[in-house]
Write a protein that holds these residues in place. Structure first.
Motif, mmCIF file in Angstrom:
data_model
loop_
_atom_site.group_PDB
_atom_site.id
_atom_site.type_symbol
_atom_site.label_atom_id
_atom_site.label_comp_id
_atom_site.label_asym_id
_atom_site.label_seq_id
_atom_site.Cartn_x
_atom_site.Cartn_y
_atom_site.Cartn_z
ATOM 1 N N SER A 48 0.822 -1.155 0.521
ATOM 2 C CA SER A 48 0.209 -0.170 0.274
ATOM 3 C C SER A 48 0.670 1.090 0.036
ATOM 4 O O SER A 48 0.414 2.379 -0.657
ATOM 5 C CB SER A 48 -1.200 -0.099 0.811
ATOM 6 O OG SER A 48 -2.155 -1.055 0.973
ATOM 7 N N LEU A 51 2.334 2.096 -3.939
ATOM 8 C CA LEU A 51 1.079 1.763 -5.009
ATOM 9 C C LEU A 51 1.298 3.007 -5.908
ATOM 10 O O LEU A 51 1.184 2.608 -6.541
ATOM 11 C CB LEU A 51 -0.251 2.122 -4.576
ATOM 12 C CG LEU A 51 -0.208 0.028 -4.020
ATOM 13 C CD1 LEU A 51 -2.425 0.590 -3.645
ATOM 14 C CD2 LEU A 51 -0.819 -0.669 -4.886
ATOM 15 N N GLU A 55 -2.996 2.570 -7.656
ATOM 16 C CA GLU A 55 -3.696 2.790 -6.852
ATOM 17 C C GLU A 55 -4.700 3.010 -7.607
ATOM 18 O O GLU A 55 -5.350 2.093 -6.902
ATOM 19 C CB GLU A 55 -3.584 3.564 -5.628
ATOM 20 C CG GLU A 55 -4.573 3.746 -4.861
ATOM 21 C CD GLU A 55 -3.844 5.066 -3.697
ATOM 22 O OE1 GLU A 55 -5.122 4.886 -2.710
ATOM 23 O OE2 GLU A 55 -3.009 5.320 -3.715
ATOM 24 N N ASN A 56 -4.699 4.437 -8.450
ATOM 25 C CA ASN A 56 -5.654 4.395 -9.826
ATOM 26 C C ASN A 56 -6.117 3.508 -10.665
ATOM 27 O O ASN A 56 -7.182 3.538 -10.983
ATOM 28 C CB ASN A 56 -5.555 6.113 -10.069
ATOM 29 C CG ASN A 56 -5.218 7.255 -9.280
ATOM 30 O OD1 ASN A 56 -5.801 7.155 -8.008
ATOM 31 N ND2 ASN A 56 -4.352 7.839 -9.643
#
Length: 309
Positions: A48, A51, A55-56
């Protein structure tokens, strides 16, 4: 057990670039609980943090997955009752969606292979680029050519990114060719797939038979109904004059079936697909299967079948 030991971690995450020591260091970096095992929380926490733009991307993929499943559900519900024109539009949209997804996959695969190859080159030191013109055999040929075409001067991606992409594409192809040369060397083994002697086929002898493999992942709740439908299908197909044999395998601990069908030739197989019992079985599988059925066919020498029997 819900956790990864180092050996399990290495078996999954090793990418051919990181050394064993680097993988070991990464493992202990992620293992913030210091248990010599990685749990879900530790893996999520580590990735996390890294990312970035992905992430998108992953969020968009989740939305895309939901949208596709919703569209598939509506297609399943409405397609049969739709007019010929509406069915044509649905087939076109399905095909176009698949083409777009394959184009994205090709781009991602190119990027992934390029980054891996670039890292290997940096670790091995600078080398003089070498353009290798190789004809790729078999399945790799169509896959590489399709990938190359997705970045051809006529493609939308090329127009959007400008002339600099051609040089980048050439670099990709150089690296892929170099990788292909390595693969070809690795594949040169002593195993001979061709017979030592030529097999002479008489003019009046049927030279090949059709082997069909069908893989089906069945929804657990519909397993009993699927088995009844499969039994009826096998009984009907086996009674056909051109059907030599049907064999069924069920994978243990999974509701997954593999069906092997032997037919006298491809014409008999194609005629079999048009029969009522075959179409009924295919329609029922729309409701019974978790994912679309995977079917592959190949011709094998008829003499192999005769010798076996």
């Amino acid at each position: 057990d819900g956790k990864l030991s180092f050996e399990e971690f290495k078996a999954y995450f090793a990418d051919g670039v990181l050394s064993g020591e680097e993988l070991h260091e990464l493992f202990h970096t992620i293992d913030t609980h210091n248990t010599n095992n990685l749990d879900t929380e530790e893996l999520c926490e580590y990735f996390s943090q890294h990312l970035g733009e992905y992430e998108n991307v992953l969020a968009a993929l989740e939305d895309l997955n939901l949208s596709i499943l919703k569209a598939m559900g509506k297609t399943k519900k409405d397609y049969q009752e739709a007019s010929n024109l509406e069915q044509f539009v649905t087939r076109f949209l399905l095909k176009e969606t698949l083409n777009q997804l394959q184009s994205l996959q090709n781009s991602l695969e190119c990027a992934m292979e390029t980054t891996e190859e670039q890292t290997r080159q940096e670790r091995q030191g600078p080398t003089k680029p070498e353009v290798l013109l190789i004809q790729w055999p078999g399945k790799r040929s169509s896959r590489r050519v399709q990938r190359h075409n997705s970045f051809s001067p006529k493609s939308p991606q090329f127009s959007a990114c400008g002339p600099g992409l051609l040089e980048e594409d050439n670099q990709w192809m150089t690296q892929i060719n170099r990788l292909q040369k390595l693969i070809d060397r690795l594949e040169k083994k002593d195993l001979k797939l061709e017979p030592r002697e030529e097999e002479v086929i008489e003019g009046n002898t049927k030279s090949h038979i059709m082997l069909v493999q069908r893989q089906m992942s069945v929804i657990e709740e519909d397993l009993e109904e699927f088995q009844l439908a499969l039994k009826h299908y096998v009984e009907s197909a086996s009674s056909q004059s051109g059907c030599l044999r049907i064999s069924i395998q069920k994978l243990s601990n999974e509701s997954r079936y593999i069906i092997y069908e032997f037919w006298e030739n491809s014409s008999v197989w194609n005629s079999h697909l048009q029969t009522n019992y075959s179409k009924t079985f295919q329609r029922s599988n729309v409701d019974f299967l978790e994912t679309p059925e995977l079917t592959s066919t190949m011709l094998v020498p008829a003499s192999w079948w005769i010798l076996n029997n």
